[in-house]
Each structure stands twice: as structure tokens, then as C-alpha cells.
Design a protein around this motif. Structure first.
Motif, PDB file in Angstrom:
ATOM      1  N   LYS A 273      -0.817  20.594   3.703  1.00 22.13           N
ATOM      2  CA  LYS A 273      -1.303  19.678   4.768  1.00 22.13           C
ATOM      3  C   LYS A 273      -2.214  18.580   4.216  1.00 22.13           C
ATOM      4  O   LYS A 273      -3.196  18.179   4.867  1.00 22.13           O
ATOM      5  N   PHE A 274      -1.954  18.111   3.021  1.00 22.78           N
ATOM      6  CA  PHE A 274      -2.686  16.941   2.503  1.00 22.78           C
ATOM      7  C   PHE A 274      -2.596  15.831   3.556  1.00 22.78           C
ATOM      8  O   PHE A 274      -1.513  15.594   4.107  1.00 22.78           O
ATOM      9  N   PRO A 275      -3.718  15.135   3.853  1.00 28.34           N
ATOM     10  CA  PRO A 275      -3.712  14.180   4.976  1.00 28.34           C
ATOM     11  C   PRO A 275      -2.619  13.109   4.853  1.00 28.34           C
ATOM     12  O   PRO A 275      -2.515  12.422   3.833  1.00 28.34           O
ATOM     13  N   SER A 276      -1.838  12.966   5.943  1.00 26.97           N
ATOM     14  CA  SER A 276      -0.701  12.050   5.854  1.00 26.97           C
ATOM     15  C   SER A 276      -1.161  10.586   5.827  1.00 26.97           C
ATOM     16  O   SER A 276      -0.472   9.745   5.258  1.00 26.97           O
ATOM     17  N   ASP A 277      -2.357  10.260   6.419  1.00 26.04           N
ATOM     18  CA  ASP A 277      -2.789   8.853   6.368  1.00 26.04           C
ATOM     19  C   ASP A 277      -3.055   8.432   4.917  1.00 26.04           C
ATOM     20  O   ASP A 277      -2.710   7.323   4.502  1.00 26.04           O
ATOM     21  N   ILE A 278      -3.621   9.344   4.102  1.00 25.91           N
ATOM     22  CA  ILE A 278      -3.887   8.988   2.687  1.00 25.91           C
ATOM     23  C   ILE A 278      -2.557   8.881   1.932  1.00 25.91           C
ATOM     24  O   ILE A 278      -2.354   7.965   1.130  1.00 25.91           O
ATOM     25  N   LEU A 279      -1.656   9.804   2.222  1.00 26.36           N
ATOM     26  CA  LEU A 279      -0.322   9.735   1.592  1.00 26.36           C
ATOM     27  C   LEU A 279       0.312   8.363   1.862  1.00 26.36           C
ATOM     28  O   LEU A 279       0.839   7.718   0.942  1.00 26.36           O
ATOM     29  N   HIS A 280       0.241   7.897   3.114  1.00 29.17           N
ATOM     30  CA  HIS A 280       0.864   6.610   3.433  1.00 29.17           C
ATOM     31  C   HIS A 280       0.156   5.451   2.748  1.00 29.17           C
ATOM     32  O   HIS A 280       0.801   4.498   2.317  1.00 29.17           O
ATOM     33  N   MET A 281      -1.191   5.540   2.631  1.00 29.59           N
ATOM     34  CA  MET A 281      -1.932   4.470   1.924  1.00 29.59           C
ATOM     35  C   MET A 281      -1.520   4.420   0.449  1.00 29.59           C
ATOM     36  O   MET A 281      -1.325   3.349  -0.120  1.00 29.59           O
ATOM     37  N   VAL A 282      -1.398   5.600  -0.165  1.00 31.79           N
ATOM     38  CA  VAL A 282      -1.009   5.644  -1.584  1.00 31.79           C
ATOM     39  C   VAL A 282       0.403   5.088  -1.740  1.00 31.79           C
ATOM     40  O   VAL A 282       0.682   4.275  -2.635  1.00 31.79           O
ATOM     41  N   ALA A 283       1.307   5.505  -0.850  1.00 30.39           N
ATOM     42  CA  ALA A 283       2.698   5.037  -0.962  1.00 30.39           C
ATOM     43  C   ALA A 283       2.752   3.513  -0.857  1.00 30.39           C
ATOM     44  O   ALA A 283       3.473   2.857  -1.625  1.00 30.39           O
ATOM     45  N   ALA A 284       1.957   2.942   0.073  1.00 30.76           N
ATOM     46  CA  ALA A 284       1.976   1.480   0.239  1.00 30.76           C
ATOM     47  C   ALA A 284       1.431   0.802  -1.023  1.00 30.76           C
ATOM     48  O   ALA A 284       1.987  -0.193  -1.508  1.00 30.76           O
TER      49      ALA A 284
END
Ligand code: GLY
Length: 352
Positions: A273-284
Motif C-alpha cells: 500500500k505504498f501511497p499512490s499519490d507519490i507513485l503518480h508523482m514519481v511516474a510523472a
């Protein structure tokens, strides 16, 4: 274990003078490569402390990080009359600090060495932490020893000689260090424009990154536990790097790590459950700065096979260092091939 001596300074000759003053030595020899000798060395060559120091210049590139190159270094150390009281200065990127550190560590059972990294990747990763070695039999870093430099001089002095891809490549390892540490440093890394923001800002971020790595290494110098955290992004990243080699289209190491970080943060989200908002920021951030490594589902089995052959996999199981959150590392997580296929599907949605 004690912390490695790391000096942050753009006064390289002054820093070397200070380090050498504390050592009992009879001779100093520089090991460098063709690139660093041409572009970086002239920036310090005229200073009095560098005068008369012999330079051993090896060929540039990871394909030259071999036992044959180490042999040529040993021959030249012999020719220079190096003894156990000789100090080696390794000046260059990761190839030079890895190979030079190894060559020095075993010559006459061990010469002391100082690392002066000239690339960002070298400064944040290879030059710090005592991993030395050469590639052998088609395997990266197969022969080597753990042996720390007696000092590392970290600077941004040489970075204007680096191509943008090299700067970005090093920055990916800084992102990894940020993910392993804390939210505020990580936010600062995402807000920094790698190629355009000023070097003072980069120096501050670089110092923090180096300290994060130094502290992890001090807690676990021989990679029995915590140091494995530094493999974050590298299980998938090495697989991308190897697939790129198979396609005869090699990619810079740090780019593969950046794409690997995205895959491993997806796995971290799925499993912990690593935070999905951080995942999306890293991906961007990764998409904007590193583009994407294009794959289709036909590549999945090859990538999974490559991950199974990774040094870190045990008994054919794929082993990753993942995160439950920034700074909350889950070492040695066994990941199934179904998990990886699901993560690669999401990677393609996010980056392609
Ligand atoms: N580059 C990872 C480590 O030094 O452990």
C-alpha cells in the motif's frame, strides 16, 4: 562501523592536500580514464599539489572495466615503483573508482586510495561505500572486494563537462536515496529541474544524498541487511538494462534505474500500500525526464527471466527491496511472476 571520510568541496587540490597530510606516504599515483583525463583533469592539473604526480590513464567505458585493464594498471604501478606506502587517487566516474579501488586494494596486498568522482553517478553512488571490482565472464562486478577509500572528495566542479544524460543518470540514484529517507528531501528532489536549476541547489541535494548512502553503508558495510535497501529500483532496472543490451540499444544505467523505480513502486503499492499519490508523482517525473523504456507483453517473460538471474534472487525467486512508504523499506520481498506482470501492465499505462 565508522563513517567514511567525505569532503564536500570544489577546492579539490586543497582537499587532497588536507587528506594527504594525514597519511604517511612516499608517493602518489593518479588513476583516471581517457574522458576524465581530457575533460576533468585540466581543471586541477595546474595546482602545485598535482605537479609531478604520475597519471595512469585507462580506456573509458564499462566494457573496459576488466581484469585485463586492471593488469595494465598493476604493470604501471610496478613501473612507477609503487610500494605499500603509495597512495592512489582515483579520479573519474564509476568505472575508474570501481577498477582503481580494486587494483589498489590488491596490489601488494593493499594500497590506500582516495576517490575523486567526476560524474554525478560516481559522486552519489559508485565512489562511496567501498564496493570495488571489475566485470568478468559477462557478469557485472563479478570480481572485487569491499574496501573503502580513505577519503572521498565530492564536488560539482566537473559537472559542466558532463552530457545531460549523465547528469540525469546520476539524479535517478538521488531519487532512490530520497525515497529511502524522508518526504521533505524527496519533495525537494522532485521540485528541482535537473538541467536548468543552479548548481548551488544541486550541491545541497547532492550532499544530502551522499550522507544518506554513507549512513546506510556504515550500518551494513558488507550488504548483509540494510544496505540491500540501496537495490531499490535495481531488480527491474537491471532487467531493463539487460533487455536494452539484448536489443543492441543500450540505455544509461540511471535511466534504467528510474524506470525500475516506477515498476518497484507499483509493486510496493500492490503489496504494501505504498501511497499512490507519490507513485503518480514519481511516474510523472520519470516520464518527463527519462521518457519511457518501451515494452509489450511479449517482453514480460524475458524481463522476468532476467530478474530471476539477478544477483539478489535466491533459489530462483525474485527478491526486491520495496517500500511501505517513503523511508519505510521492506527488504527481501519475494515477488511472484504474476505480480510482476500486473506491475508491468500498470508501468505501461503510466509511462507509455
Ligand atoms: N550501489 C549500491 C551499493 O553501493 O550498495
Amino acid at each position: 562501523m565508522e563513517h567514511q571520510q567525505i569532503i564536500f568541496s570544489n577546492d579539490i587540490p586543497g582537499s587532497l592536500e588536507t587528506v594527504l597530510k594525514g597519511l604517511d606516504f612516499n608517493k602518489v599515483v593518479i588513476i583516471t580514464d581517457v574522458n576524465a583525463h581530457q575533460f576533468a583533469f585540466p581543471k586541477i592539473a595546474d595546482s602545485p599539489v598535482m605537479k609531478g604526480i604520475p597519471c595512469i590513464v585507462i580506456k573509458s567505458g564499462d566494457t573496459c572495466k576488466t581484469i585485463e585493464t586492471a593488469t595494465t594498471v598493476w604493470k604501471q604501478l610496478e613501473a612507477e615503483g609503487a610500494t605499500r606506502r603509495t597512495v592512489v587517487i582515483n579520479m573519474g566516474g564509476g568505472v575508474v573508482t570501481d577498477l582503481g579501488g580494486f587494483a589498489a586494494s590488491v596490489f601488494k596486498r593493499g594500497l590506500r586510495f582516495i576517490n575523486v568522482p567526476t560524474t554525478l553517478l560516481g559522486a552519489v553512488d559508485a565512489a562511496i561505500g567501498g564496493k570495488t571490482g571489475v566485470n568478468f565472464n559477462g557478469l557485472k562486478n563479478e570480481i572485487g572486494v569491499f574496501n573503502e577509500a580513505c577519503a572521498v572528495v565530492v564536488s560539482t566542479l566537473f559537472f559542466d563537462t558532463l552530457p545531460p544524460t549523465e547528469l540525469k543518470s546520476g539524479y535517478a540514484e538521488m531519487l532512490k536515496h530520497g525515497l529511502l529517507s524522508d518526504r521533505s528531501y524527496f519533495a525537494n528532489l522532485l521540485n528541482h529541474e535537473i538541467l536548468t536549476d543552479d548548481r548551488e541547489q544541486l550541491l545541497g541535494l547532492l550532499e544530502r544524498s551522499v550522507i544518506i548512502k554513507r549512513d546506510i553503508v556504515a550500518a551494513d558495510p558488507h550488504e548483509q541487511g540494510l544496505r540491500r535497501a540501496l537495490n531499490l529500483g535495481h531488480t527491474a532496472g537491471h532487467a531493463f538494462e539487460s533487455l536494452a543490451m539484448k536489443r543492441m540499444e543500450p540505455v544509461p544505467h540511471g535511466y534504467a534505474v528510474a524506470w525500475g523505480l516506477v515498476v518497484e513502486l507499483i509493486l510496493s503499492h500492490m503489496i504494501y500500500k505504498f501511497p499512490s499519490d507519490i507513485l503518480h508523482m514519481v511516474a510523472a517525473f520519470v516520464r518527463d525526464n527519462y521518457g519511457t523504456f518501451a515494452i509489450t507483453c511479449d517482453d514480460y517473460d524475458t524481463l522476468i527471466a532476467l530478474m530471476r538471474h539477478d544477483k539478489k534472487s535466491i533459489g530462483g525467486e525474485i527478491n526486491c527491496s520495496l517500500l511501505a512508504d517513503i523511508g519505510n523499506v521492506k527488504l527481501g520481498t519475494v515477488v511472484s511472476s504474476d505480480d510482476i506482470k500486473a506491475a508491468l501492465d500498470i508501468y505501461r499505462d503510466l509511462l507509455q
